[in-house]
Scaffold this motif. Structure first.
Motif, PDB file in Angstrom:
ATOM      1  N   LEU A   1     -20.667 -26.789 -48.726  1.00  0.00           N
ATOM      2  CA  LEU A   1     -21.202 -25.752 -49.611  1.00  0.00           C
ATOM      3  C   LEU A   1     -22.162 -26.311 -50.661  1.00  0.00           C
ATOM      4  O   LEU A   1     -22.714 -25.539 -51.452  1.00  0.00           O
ATOM      5  CB  LEU A   1     -20.051 -25.008 -50.291  1.00  0.00           C
ATOM      6  N   THR A   2     -22.375 -27.627 -50.674  1.00  0.00           N
ATOM      7  CA  THR A   2     -23.391 -28.197 -51.564  1.00  0.00           C
ATOM      8  C   THR A   2     -24.761 -27.615 -51.257  1.00  0.00           C
ATOM      9  O   THR A   2     -25.605 -27.497 -52.155  1.00  0.00           O
ATOM     10  CB  THR A   2     -23.433 -29.735 -51.406  1.00  0.00           C
ATOM     11  N   PHE A   3     -24.980 -27.196 -50.020  1.00  0.00           N
ATOM     12  CA  PHE A   3     -26.286 -26.714 -49.591  1.00  0.00           C
ATOM     13  C   PHE A   3     -26.457 -25.218 -49.828  1.00  0.00           C
ATOM     14  O   PHE A   3     -27.371 -24.589 -49.281  1.00  0.00           O
ATOM     15  CB  PHE A   3     -26.490 -27.050 -48.108  1.00  0.00           C
ATOM     16  N   THR A   4     -25.598 -24.637 -50.657  1.00  0.00           N
ATOM     17  CA  THR A   4     -25.691 -23.236 -51.059  1.00  0.00           C
ATOM     18  C   THR A   4     -25.645 -23.169 -52.586  1.00  0.00           C
ATOM     19  O   THR A   4     -25.684 -24.192 -53.268  1.00  0.00           O
ATOM     20  CB  THR A   4     -24.516 -22.426 -50.478  1.00  0.00           C
TER      21      THR A   4
ATOM     22  N   TYR B   1     -20.811 -22.009 -59.075  1.00  0.00           N
ATOM     23  CA  TYR B   1     -19.734 -21.136 -59.541  1.00  0.00           C
ATOM     24  C   TYR B   1     -18.365 -21.411 -58.922  1.00  0.00           C
ATOM     25  O   TYR B   1     -17.388 -20.758 -59.282  1.00  0.00           O
ATOM     26  CB  TYR B   1     -20.091 -19.668 -59.299  1.00  0.00           C
ATOM     27  N   LEU B   2     -18.278 -22.370 -57.999  1.00  0.00           N
ATOM     28  CA  LEU B   2     -16.986 -22.707 -57.418  1.00  0.00           C
ATOM     29  C   LEU B   2     -16.348 -23.876 -58.157  1.00  0.00           C
ATOM     30  O   LEU B   2     -17.044 -24.633 -58.842  1.00  0.00           O
ATOM     31  CB  LEU B   2     -17.156 -23.051 -55.940  1.00  0.00           C
ATOM     32  N   PRO B   3     -15.040 -24.061 -58.028  1.00  0.00           N
ATOM     33  CA  PRO B   3     -14.382 -25.195 -58.703  1.00  0.00           C
ATOM     34  C   PRO B   3     -15.017 -26.518 -58.281  1.00  0.00           C
ATOM     35  O   PRO B   3     -15.367 -26.695 -57.101  1.00  0.00           O
ATOM     36  CB  PRO B   3     -12.929 -25.095 -58.220  1.00  0.00           C
ATOM     37  N   PRO B   4     -15.174 -27.440 -59.203  1.00  0.00           N
ATOM     38  CA  PRO B   4     -15.820 -28.720 -58.879  1.00  0.00           C
ATOM     39  C   PRO B   4     -14.893 -29.651 -58.106  1.00  0.00           C
ATOM     40  O   PRO B   4     -14.613 -30.777 -58.517  1.00  0.00           O
ATOM     41  CB  PRO B   4     -16.165 -29.277 -60.271  1.00  0.00           C
ATOM     42  N   VAL B   5     -14.405 -29.173 -56.978  1.00  0.00           N
ATOM     43  CA  VAL B   5     -13.532 -29.949 -56.102  1.00  0.00           C
ATOM     44  C   VAL B   5     -14.404 -30.586 -55.029  1.00  0.00           C
ATOM     45  O   VAL B   5     -15.119 -29.868 -54.322  1.00  0.00           O
ATOM     46  CB  VAL B   5     -12.457 -29.045 -55.472  1.00  0.00           C
TER      47      VAL B   5
ATOM     48  N   ALA C   1     -17.167 -28.154 -53.060  1.00  0.00           N
ATOM     49  CA  ALA C   1     -18.557 -28.076 -53.526  1.00  0.00           C
ATOM     50  C   ALA C   1     -19.239 -29.431 -53.606  1.00  0.00           C
ATOM     51  O   ALA C   1     -20.386 -29.511 -54.034  1.00  0.00           O
ATOM     52  CB  ALA C   1     -18.600 -27.394 -54.896  1.00  0.00           C
ATOM     53  N   GLY C   2     -18.543 -30.500 -53.216  1.00  0.00           N
ATOM     54  CA  GLY C   2     -19.131 -31.827 -53.333  1.00  0.00           C
ATOM     55  C   GLY C   2     -18.904 -32.412 -54.708  1.00  0.00           C
ATOM     56  O   GLY C   2     -18.305 -31.779 -55.585  1.00  0.00           O
ATOM     57  N   SER C   3     -19.396 -33.618 -54.897  1.00  0.00           N
ATOM     58  CA  SER C   3     -19.173 -34.316 -56.162  1.00  0.00           C
ATOM     59  C   SER C   3     -20.464 -34.562 -56.938  1.00  0.00           C
ATOM     60  O   SER C   3     -20.479 -35.334 -57.891  1.00  0.00           O
ATOM     61  CB  SER C   3     -18.474 -35.660 -55.894  1.00  0.00           C
ATOM     62  N   LEU C   4     -21.554 -33.898 -56.552  1.00  0.00           N
ATOM     63  CA  LEU C   4     -22.831 -34.110 -57.236  1.00  0.00           C
ATOM     64  C   LEU C   4     -22.911 -33.370 -58.565  1.00  0.00           C
ATOM     65  O   LEU C   4     -23.714 -33.730 -59.421  1.00  0.00           O
ATOM     66  CB  LEU C   4     -23.989 -33.677 -56.335  1.00  0.00           C
ATOM     67  N   GLY C   5     -22.138 -32.315 -58.726  1.00  0.00           N
ATOM     68  CA  GLY C   5     -22.160 -31.556 -59.974  1.00  0.00           C
ATOM     69  C   GLY C   5     -22.998 -30.297 -59.862  1.00  0.00           C
ATOM     70  O   GLY C   5     -23.807 -30.134 -58.945  1.00  0.00           O
TER      71      GLY C   5
END
Length: 480
Positions: free
Chosen positions: A414-417, A422-426, A430-434
């Motif tokens: 989901l990093t590419f969306t 707005y999703l939890p930073p898990v 959502a990846g770890s890029l922030g």
């Protein structure tokens, strides 16, 4: 609710309510000389901010904060009231008061954590020289029956949202809402997305509060003809799922056309008010699911070609007349949409290039891909489908044009969306890029590729892409 402060994921009113609640709990533990003043001040701030939040729209994340404050209030104010009435002040012993204070503090902390985990998305400001306009169109293909229904007269209909280079609008011009043309549409889509991901609907309530940087119906920029990027979302995805990406591209002089695929997208609200929800459900059998995915991919690929034809019609009788460069067109997509983009480009000579955002290539691999391709992938882990990279590499290596595979360290699917906004930073979600870095990396690499293949810039594309991740270059197979 006032504007969210980026980084804190709270509005000013919410910050005041949070601080008031914390101070109310902590007042019990202050020295006697400061206790009364701190209690009264904290209570005043809390009540005023709670009233204002109720009037402007209170978020569910603030409910635990207010609950903690309400539980703490009797113990904080009781000594003050007893003193004013002349009654003896009785205070619980510290070892009795401590569990209650900790419980109240836990509720308040839970609200703050929830606000950070599920914030109102704040979209990054586009960095290009153009303002961004948007509009929504609906088209029906008279030549294609709707295969998801039994009605032989039903024809395939798609909803398309355009983001395009626009003239500047006044600062106070309302910006387009996220997920829909109206608040009702945004809520319908939000609820459908929650159902598709198995989340309780209220967790995504705040997504509908977001405002983008686009202006509905803004006049198109006066100068130039703009290359086109068609976008297909992921399975159960929606046309708006890559709004940050689309706005950034439009600000740099591209027209982005993102599709809703009825019966595949989570929810598609048609012009007549009907809502079509997804009917693409996996069977659980790997072989059967691959057959189903190949069929859905074929429908999406046909949707992309149909929309390109309608865009060519727009260029002859529309406010965009003279601004659409239908000779420079890229197909793009996320996940299943990426597979559709790859298939569309192999079947339709009008496409110049293709971008696959972490999509497994479903369907046939023939004919060979003969136009430039950029395939993004998430970070490869032991949990990655072992068929993914071999299948993707097969598609790219069979090609007769140079293609690129870019693996983004720290990226998840989901990093590419817009998900990281707005999703939890898990990391696994959502990846770890922030929240800030995720859209920056993906859009920057996308723009580098588009500029090179559609605008033929002189930049050393491999060197540019290599700065964003682990790059593999697949050179043309001249033996085919």
């Amino acid at each position: 609710m006032t504007e969210i402060i980026t980084g804190l994921d709270l509005s000013l009113l919410e910050i005041l309510a949070l601080l008031g609640a914390i101070a109310l709990v902590m007042a019990r533990w202050l020295p006697p000389a400061a206790r009364s003043r701190a209690t009264i001040t904290a209570g005043a701030v809390l009540v005023a901010s709670a009233i204002a939040l109720t009037a402007t729209g209170i978020r569910w994340q603030m409910l635990p904060v207010l609950a903690g404050a309400v539980l703490a209030a009797p113990f904080a104010f009781s000594p003050l009231l007893r003193r004013r009435t002349g009654r003896p002040v009785r205070r619980a012993r510290w070892w009795l008061a401590l569990p209650g204070s900790m419980a109240c503090a836990g509720l308040i902390a839970a609200g703050a954590v929830a606000a950070c985990a599920f914030p109102v998305p704040v979209f990054p400001a586009p960095t290009g020289s153009f303002a961004v306009g948007t509009r929504v169109l609906q088209w029906t293909d008279p030549l294609r029956p709707e295969t998801f229904t039994a009605d032989p007269l039903d024809r395939r209909t798609v909803v398309v949202q355009l983001w395009y280079p626009a003239q500047d609008s006044p600062i106070d011009t309302p910006r387009a809402p996220y997920l829909g043309r109206t608040g009702d549409e945004a809520r319908t889509v939000s609820e459908a997305l929650a159902r598709a991901t198995g989340l309780p609907g209220f967790l995504l309530d705040d997504v509908t509060r977001a405002r983008t940087h686009s202006v509905f119906g803004a006049p198109v920029a006066r100068e130039g003809r703009f290359p086109i990027v068609l976008f297909s979302p992921g399975s159960s995805g929606v046309r708006t799922q890559n709004t940050a990406w689309a706005e950034e591209l439009a600000s740099h002089g591209y027209v982005v056309a993102a599709l809703d695929h009825p019966y595949d997208s989570a929810a598609v609200v048609l012009a007549d008010g009907r809502t079509i929800t997804t009917e693409t459900v996996s069977s659980g059998d790997r072989g059967k699911d691959e057959e189903l995915a190949a069929g859905w991919t074929a429908v999406r690929a046909a949707d992309l070609s149909f929309v390109l034809s309608r865009l060519a019609d727009l260029d002859r009788a529309d406010p965009l007349t003279g601004r659409l460069d239908t000779g420079r067109v890229a197909a793009a997509g996320h996940s299943l949409g990426g597979a559709a983009a790859l298939q569309a480009v192999r079947q339709d000579r009008r496409f110049t290039a293709v971008i696959d955002l972490d999509g497994y290539p479903h369907g046939p691999v023939s004919p060979a891909l003969d136009r430039p391709a950029l395939a993004f992938t998430q970070a490869i882990t032991p949990d990655t489908d072992p068929r993914y990279l071999p299948r993707l590499s097969e598609v790219l290596e069979r090609g007769t044009a140079t293609s690129y595979r870019l693996t983004i360290p720290g990226a998840a699917h989901l990093t590419f969306t817009d998900g990281p906004l707005y999703l939890p930073p898990v990391p696994s979600i959502a990846g770890s890029l922030g929240r800030t870095e995720s859209p920056r990396v993906v859009t920057a690499a996308t723009l580098a590729f588009l500029d090179a293949v559609l605008r033929e810039t002189s930049a050393d594309l491999p060197s540019v892409l290599d700065a964003y991740g682990d790059l593999s270059v697949h050179h043309p197979d001249t033996t085919r």
